[in-house]
Design a protein around this motif. Sequence first.
Motif, PDB file in Angstrom:
ATOM      1  N   GLN A 160       0.831  -1.202   0.000  1.00 25.48           N
ATOM      2  CA  GLN A 160       0.000   0.000   0.000  1.00 25.48           C
ATOM      3  C   GLN A 160       0.869   1.257   0.000  1.00 25.48           C
ATOM      4  N   ALA A 161       1.952   1.237   0.760  1.00 26.87           N
ATOM      5  CA  ALA A 161       2.853   2.395   0.791  1.00 26.87           C
ATOM      6  C   ALA A 161       3.565   2.578  -0.539  1.00 26.87           C
TER       7      ALA A 161
ATOM      8  N   PRO B 271      -6.508   5.117 -11.553  1.00 33.88           N
ATOM      9  CA  PRO B 271      -6.576   6.395 -10.827  1.00 33.88           C
ATOM     10  C   PRO B 271      -5.207   6.891 -10.350  1.00 33.88           C
ATOM     11  N   PHE B 272      -5.008   8.196 -10.501  1.00 33.83           N
ATOM     12  CA  PHE B 272      -3.873   8.869  -9.880  1.00 33.83           C
ATOM     13  C   PHE B 272      -4.206   9.217  -8.419  1.00 33.83           C
TER      14      PHE B 272
ATOM     15  N   ALA C  21       3.123   5.783  -3.385  1.00 38.93           N
ATOM     16  CA  ALA C  21       4.214   6.617  -3.888  1.00 38.93           C
ATOM     17  C   ALA C  21       4.435   6.472  -5.388  1.00 38.93           C
ATOM     18  N   CYS C  22       4.038   5.350  -5.957  1.00 39.38           N
ATOM     19  CA  CYS C  22       4.346   5.046  -7.361  1.00 39.38           C
ATOM     20  C   CYS C  22       3.108   5.248  -8.232  1.00 39.38           C
ATOM     21  N   MET C  23       3.263   5.970  -9.309  1.00 43.99           N
ATOM     22  CA  MET C  23       2.146   6.225 -10.233  1.00 43.99           C
ATOM     23  C   MET C  23       2.418   5.605 -11.611  1.00 43.99           C
TER      24      MET C  23
ATOM     25  N   ARG D  14      11.388   1.770   0.866  1.00 40.85           N
ATOM     26  CA  ARG D  14      10.480   1.358  -0.205  1.00 40.85           C
ATOM     27  C   ARG D  14      10.622   2.207  -1.455  1.00 40.85           C
ATOM     28  N   ARG D  15      11.019   3.460  -1.274  1.00 39.58           N
ATOM     29  CA  ARG D  15      11.215   4.328  -2.433  1.00 39.58           C
ATOM     30  C   ARG D  15      12.337   3.789  -3.322  1.00 39.58           C
ATOM     31  N   GLN D  16      13.290   3.070  -2.733  1.00 43.81           N
ATOM     32  CA  GLN D  16      14.403   2.535  -3.513  1.00 43.81           C
ATOM     33  C   GLN D  16      13.932   1.539  -4.563  1.00 43.81           C
ATOM     34  N   LEU D  17      12.870   0.803  -4.230  1.00 37.45           N
ATOM     35  CA  LEU D  17      12.326  -0.168  -5.182  1.00 37.45           C
ATOM     36  C   LEU D  17      11.866   0.533  -6.457  1.00 37.45           C
ATOM     37  N   ILE D  18      11.184   1.653  -6.290  1.00 37.19           N
ATOM     38  CA  ILE D  18      10.690   2.417  -7.439  1.00 37.19           C
ATOM     39  C   ILE D  18      11.853   3.047  -8.190  1.00 37.19           C
ATOM     40  N   GLU D  19      12.778   3.650  -7.454  1.00 37.21           N
ATOM     41  CA  GLU D  19      13.908   4.334  -8.089  1.00 37.21           C
ATOM     42  C   GLU D  19      14.808   3.358  -8.842  1.00 37.21           C
ATOM     43  N   HIS D  20      15.006   2.169  -8.284  1.00 35.46           N
ATOM     44  CA  HIS D  20      15.814   1.158  -8.968  1.00 35.46           C
ATOM     45  C   HIS D  20      15.154   0.746 -10.275  1.00 35.46           C
TER      46      HIS D  20
END
Length: 709
Positions: free
Chosen positions: A518-519, A537-538, A523-525, A601-607
């Motif tokens: 969920q977190a 949905p955004f 953060a990820c769109m 968790r942001r690292q997952l998206i950035e990677h």
Amino acid sequence: MARLFSNRDRPFDLGVLPTELLARDAVEPIAGVRQPEDDALAGAASMLGALPEYRALFGRHLDGPVAAARAPVPDDPVARARNLKASAYFLDATLAGVCALQPQDWLDADHPPHSHAFVFLVEFSREPQPGEPGAAWIRGTSAARADLRCAEIAVVVAGYIRALGWSARGQVAADAAGEEAVQPQVDLAVLAQRAGVARAVDGVLAMPFSGRGFRVAAVTTDYPLAVDLPIAAHASLAWPDAATYLGAPGTRPGFEDEELARRPVHLGRYAMERIRRVEAPTTLVLRDEIQRVPKRADLFTRALAGDLGGKARTERTRFAVKHPLAFAMTPLIRGLVPLQGTRERLQPTGFGGDVSDPQRNADAIKALAHVLGADLVGICEAEAWMYYSHDEAEGRPIAPYHRYAVVMLIDQGFETMEGASGDDWISGAQSMRAYLRGASIAGVMAAHVRRMGHSARAHSNAHSELLHLPAVLMAGLGELSRIGELILNPFIGPRSKSVLFTTDLPLAVDKPIDFGLQAVCNACMKCARECPCNAIPFGPKVMFNGYEIWKPDVEKCGRYRLTNMKGSACGRCMKTCPYNREDLVESERLLWLSIDVPDARRQLIEHDDRTGGGQRNAVKRWWFDLEIVDGVAVRPPAGVNERDLDLARTGKLAAQQKLAFFPPALQPAGGTTLKDVVPIDRPAGLAAYAAAESPLAARRRSGEDGAGP
């Protein structure tokens, strides 16, 4: 098991084993060689008795009519052979090769005038050790199970070639237990040697780089193909060096079997036992507020009835099977429906052993699912609110009838997804492959349970009386994602299709899971940004029929998938999700970091962004862009979707986004049939979405604790 080396630069048609390193020579095959068999005989409680009706079904589709005209495929026989090999690997063959047929290869004098054989083998899956859950059902059945998979692949590959306009017939070892056994017309062991997928060792076929047994099948055809040479007599079948053993060519490492052997079969490949279990899903479910809905309310069923207009109705029958490879799967998918099983209570037979322990039963069921090919398995109670309320054909009420649901996920395959845009011409085939495999697995499992005297019924994409989404959620196979009507698994992400069977066999159930999705989705769109029709949905989650959900606009999504003229269906949201990742040690490390350390968790998206996740990889693009029009495969008149990431879309799409949803009050009522047209009321759907309750308000109103994850 996570790999050390990426396969990003390895063409898909080379397969998972480094057979390109083998020495080859034009040696003549040795006659009288046997295929590998089981090391031990199946016991009295084995699941072998569930297989004959499935072998019979597959046998009836090994041959069939040829398309009226030939497809515009490349003239190059090498390109054709590479395409067929990739098609077989897509269907989970282990090795594939091609040979020219010789007169002595035929066993039947009355054979078709075929010039080539496409030959493939399927490895045996792992079996439980004696005393482990499922051992009594599974041990001694490897050859029969591999032959069933061989038959499935042979049917699809042969049907694919016929859809291209050439004659083709599947050739599979006969089923000794079947009354409708179809005999192969060729010597499969000889063809395996001639096509270079196996070699004779002490009178038995052996394959390179594997200690497992296997079974062989073939497709004979007049489709001209480039041939492979046999494995040289002096060539070693062992790993040539340490680097290759470790998987440096992007291949399956030699240590994989040893790693898997450390895990009981019922746990499967993925470490789901390490994921945190919770008493309730991470998204709010208000059971008392959920209204059961009729099957007639399903968006694709509404399209078939005409609720979305004439074009959507026309395309409904072909949108996912416009590509000839997907088209070749449809006879089996439809043919499996009559075998799905019963709703009525049966009398226990005593067959299958002691089934008084629900936990032991659950573990055995999971082991059986894994050896048949399911990637992930969970069990939940089949609660009344999960059942549809009415069928779509006659409007007949559906009364809940089984207590338990065995829920399985079938991976749609990372490598093919890596080469695709998500909405091009292979997309429909990705779905159909998973649907076919799932229907076969669930059907066989339900048949085995019925032989024990317990009622069981499979529920596939072709016919289901349960909504899969809540069952997948409650069985602990994932969390609801921003994609919306999709449960995302931590290991294979959104890249799956579900299948289940319900039963009254006593089973221990699993709990829902929480791995921090969920977190991450907050953060990820990425899926919303890349959706071709701006249907995801955004904005925040809303309440819909008792569920907390990022509710997509199913009308927008459905219309695009149905009427996509530059591809077959759509799975672009799955393609671009950060959890759709290669199964590498590094990506697995990031997954566990995101689970164990919330701030990471942001690292997952950035990677994912940094490594080009969601971009097309041309090395993995193996299919021909073709569309079946009036029964003939042609070049798609509208072309092909060639999408890559568009990082600038978010602001514009979010500002323009207008979403509708259709709660039960805006859906066809129970008892409505396909004969009744109920046009979609989009203005009312837009108003309903705008007035949707927030999950926080629903929690406060219902007395649920906290504000949710």
